[in-house]
Scaffold this motif. Sequence first.
Motif, short mmCIF file in Angstrom:
data_model
loop_
_atom_site.label_atom_id
_atom_site.label_comp_id
_atom_site.label_asym_id
_atom_site.label_seq_id
_atom_site.Cartn_x
_atom_site.Cartn_y
_atom_site.Cartn_z
N LYS A 625 0.84 -1.20 0.00
CA LYS A 625 0.00 0.00 0.00
C LYS A 625 0.88 1.25 0.00
O LYS A 625 2.03 1.23 0.44
CB LYS A 625 -0.92 0.00 1.22
CG LYS A 625 -0.18 0.10 2.54
CD LYS A 625 -1.13 0.18 3.71
CE LYS A 625 -0.35 0.38 5.03
NZ LYS A 625 -1.24 0.52 6.19
N SER A 626 0.30 2.35 -0.47
CA SER A 626 1.03 3.63 -0.46
C SER A 626 1.23 4.09 0.97
O SER A 626 0.36 3.87 1.83
CB SER A 626 0.25 4.68 -1.24
OG SER A 626 0.13 4.33 -2.59
N PRO A 627 2.37 4.73 1.25
CA PRO A 627 2.62 5.16 2.63
C PRO A 627 1.64 6.24 3.07
O PRO A 627 1.27 7.11 2.28
CB PRO A 627 4.05 5.70 2.58
CG PRO A 627 4.27 6.07 1.15
CD PRO A 627 3.47 5.08 0.36
N ASP A 628 1.24 6.16 4.32
CA ASP A 628 0.38 7.18 4.92
C ASP A 628 1.25 8.36 5.34
O ASP A 628 2.18 8.18 6.14
CB ASP A 628 -0.35 6.59 6.12
CG ASP A 628 -1.37 7.57 6.71
OD1 ASP A 628 -0.98 8.70 7.03
OD2 ASP A 628 -2.53 7.17 6.86
N PRO A 629 0.99 9.58 4.83
CA PRO A 629 1.85 10.73 5.16
C PRO A 629 1.97 10.98 6.66
O PRO A 629 3.06 11.32 7.15
CB PRO A 629 1.17 11.90 4.46
CG PRO A 629 0.34 11.29 3.39
CD PRO A 629 -0.09 9.95 3.91
N ASP A 671 19.50 16.85 10.32
CA ASP A 671 18.68 15.84 9.63
C ASP A 671 17.20 16.15 9.80
O ASP A 671 16.41 16.03 8.86
CB ASP A 671 18.98 14.45 10.18
CG ASP A 671 20.37 13.96 9.82
OD1 ASP A 671 20.96 14.53 8.89
OD2 ASP A 671 20.86 13.02 10.47
N GLU A 672 16.82 16.57 11.01
CA GLU A 672 15.42 16.92 11.26
C GLU A 672 15.00 18.11 10.40
O GLU A 672 13.91 18.11 9.80
CB GLU A 672 15.22 17.26 12.74
CG GLU A 672 15.21 16.05 13.65
CD GLU A 672 14.86 16.43 15.08
OE1 GLU A 672 13.85 15.95 15.59
OE2 GLU A 672 15.63 17.21 15.68
N LEU A 673 15.86 19.11 10.32
CA LEU A 673 15.54 20.29 9.51
C LEU A 673 15.42 19.92 8.03
O LEU A 673 14.52 20.41 7.34
CB LEU A 673 16.63 21.36 9.69
CG LEU A 673 16.68 22.05 11.06
CD1 LEU A 673 17.91 22.94 11.15
CD2 LEU A 673 15.42 22.87 11.29
N ASN A 678 11.79 18.90 3.36
CA ASN A 678 11.47 18.03 2.21
C ASN A 678 10.44 16.96 2.54
O ASN A 678 10.34 15.97 1.81
CB ASN A 678 12.75 17.36 1.70
CG ASN A 678 13.83 18.35 1.33
OD1 ASN A 678 13.67 19.12 0.39
ND2 ASN A 678 14.92 18.36 2.07
N SER A 679 9.67 17.12 3.62
CA SER A 679 8.76 16.06 4.06
C SER A 679 7.74 15.69 2.99
O SER A 679 7.40 14.52 2.83
CB SER A 679 8.04 16.48 5.35
OG SER A 679 7.34 17.69 5.16
#
Length: 687
Positions: A625-629, A671-673, A678-679
């Motif tokens: 299945k497609s990933p859930d955002p 990495d978080e930034l 780019n989320s």
Amino acid sequence: MAFYAILLVRKKWKRGKIMEGVFVVLIILIGIVISILVNNHFKLIPLPMIFIAVGIGLSFLPPFRNFTFDPNMFIFMIIAPLLYNEAQSASRYWIGRGAVNIFSLSIALVIVTVILVGFSVNTIFPMIPLALAFAMASVVTPTDASAVSAFAHPNPKYQVPFTILQNESLFNDAAGFVMFDLSLLMFVKGNFSIVEGAESFLLEFIGGLILGAIVGAVFHVLRSFLISLDDDSPIVMLVLELVVPFLVYFIAEEANLSGILAVVAAGLVQGVENDKLQLTASEVQLVRDNVWIILEEAMSGAIFMLLGLTLPSIIGKIIQTSSGLIVILVSVAAFIYIFKLLIRVLWTRYLVWMHLDSGNRWKDSLLMGVSGASGTISLSLAFLFPESVNQNALTNRDTLIFIVAVIILISLTVAAIMVPKMTKNETKRKDKSFAQWNREMIMVTMNELRKQPENHTEAQIVVDVLSQQLHQHAVTNIRKLKSLYKAAHATEVDAITKLHEENKITDDEFKYYQEFLSLSLFTVSNNIFKNIMLRIRFGIHIGRLNRDIKSVQDMMLTSPLIAEQYYWKKEFELHGEDLAPIEEIGFNAVMKQLRQNRRDAATTTRELHQVQKYYRERHRRIGMKSPDPIILYETFLSAFHQEFLFLQDQLTNKQLTVETASQLQKQIIYDELAYIKNSASYTATYR
């Protein structure tokens, strides 16, 4: 007509001059980048020397032949902002504790060195006038603590000496400028009054500090007011900050005060503001730090690059005057350096308070003596020698600049050899490097994510993203990568052929799946022309299937790797067939073979990781299945939280030093930034 012709010629001339100036700046910036890249792989060569060498190389290009520049503009545009940034980054705590040392090293030692070295040079080399000898001594008294600290090993034992050096370099730069101005004034007038000189020195020194502090305080109040109004956007705050050093320097110079000291004072006031901000205006602080890091590296590199650009023409003029003059000039430079070093070692041994007893006072003094290398400020001052200085073959502007350049090279060479040896940590303990700790942290986090029973799709996406960090500094072997793809392709073809032979798939399924595999192997070659051709092909096919121009447009803008899988999934559905079960059998066969490759290899290679990542992504798009955002976002947060837990555990168990933990924490925050920025693309990429 003639008027318009003249106007056109003038416009072309102006445009040509502007383009030439821009071209020169761009070449210098490229030279700075090349120098930094060389230094990354040849650490034994000091970066300033690489800058000079690259500058010498650039001097043979047509735009840089007989290259000249305005030294006053150079001080205004480069040195002022550099010192401002150093001042605002300095520790106010150590400046307060070391006020006595700052006065001793930055004022008293500078004056004593200028007087002793000046008289000695004039005595041994009488052809050099006393005033110019003082001027040369003034030029080489400022120290470049930043350049020298790059040579030192991280050793807590020598924290105090290097902190003292950092604070000293802020103020002896200004003292060197003031002494240089007084020496040139003495040279021009032909006589000198000690009382008048002392008055001028104090006026420039104290006046510059007061003026800089006032202007810095005004901007501090303005920025604080903007923060309280929630008008502290990065562009507003950063522009206001960048204006300060230029404005302060200009006002101070117009008032006949020390522009350099005014800039330092303004920077110190700004540093106080930075300390008070703490966790407020966080975005502004982050953006500002990154901007200053880039500017500082570029400006420092430009200084030494300019020396390299001008050295060949200077040396050429000296040789034309007298071939043996070079030897005399090098002798003068060597004498000045050795005598200055001797004065500095004795001064730091008896007239500097070290705060903490290291048990080896002479070694500390020798370290501080060697570390007092001349650098950017000395080079800047050297170019301020006026053209009117032309007493004889030994004392003209070119020879004086050459002497200073040799002193800088000698001091940096000695520091590069001696400082690493003197600061080498003598303890036997071998701690893990940052790279080793970073790898372990990522591996632990990946293992924790794999244990999650739910949300397997999202967890696998995050694991793949994290695993990229393990191989980011490795170079891809294209031949090995293609070999792995071909082996994986052959394995999948064998698995599907076996299915067909066992009559588990139809002839059409076997035919079309083989075509799918052939195109897959064609696609992963990453050839730009193949990429364009495949986008057109899949766009046309999807347009025929959907009879919709929008789907054609979407497919043209989609990576062929994704477009191909989407296309074949649709193609199979139109024929009443399911691509997923066939792909799963092929996927399992390939992953089994790749795991065997990993067991056979000493370590997991970058190429193997790339192939595994490709097949996992393909499997998710076709069979899962497609990933859930929302779940994907939560999984990324969980991964970052797990990394922080790893740091906390290692610190609690005293396995990790605070310094390394800070580096790792910074890496996690970056990495978080990067993820936050780019989320949205992660859901689109891994759909």
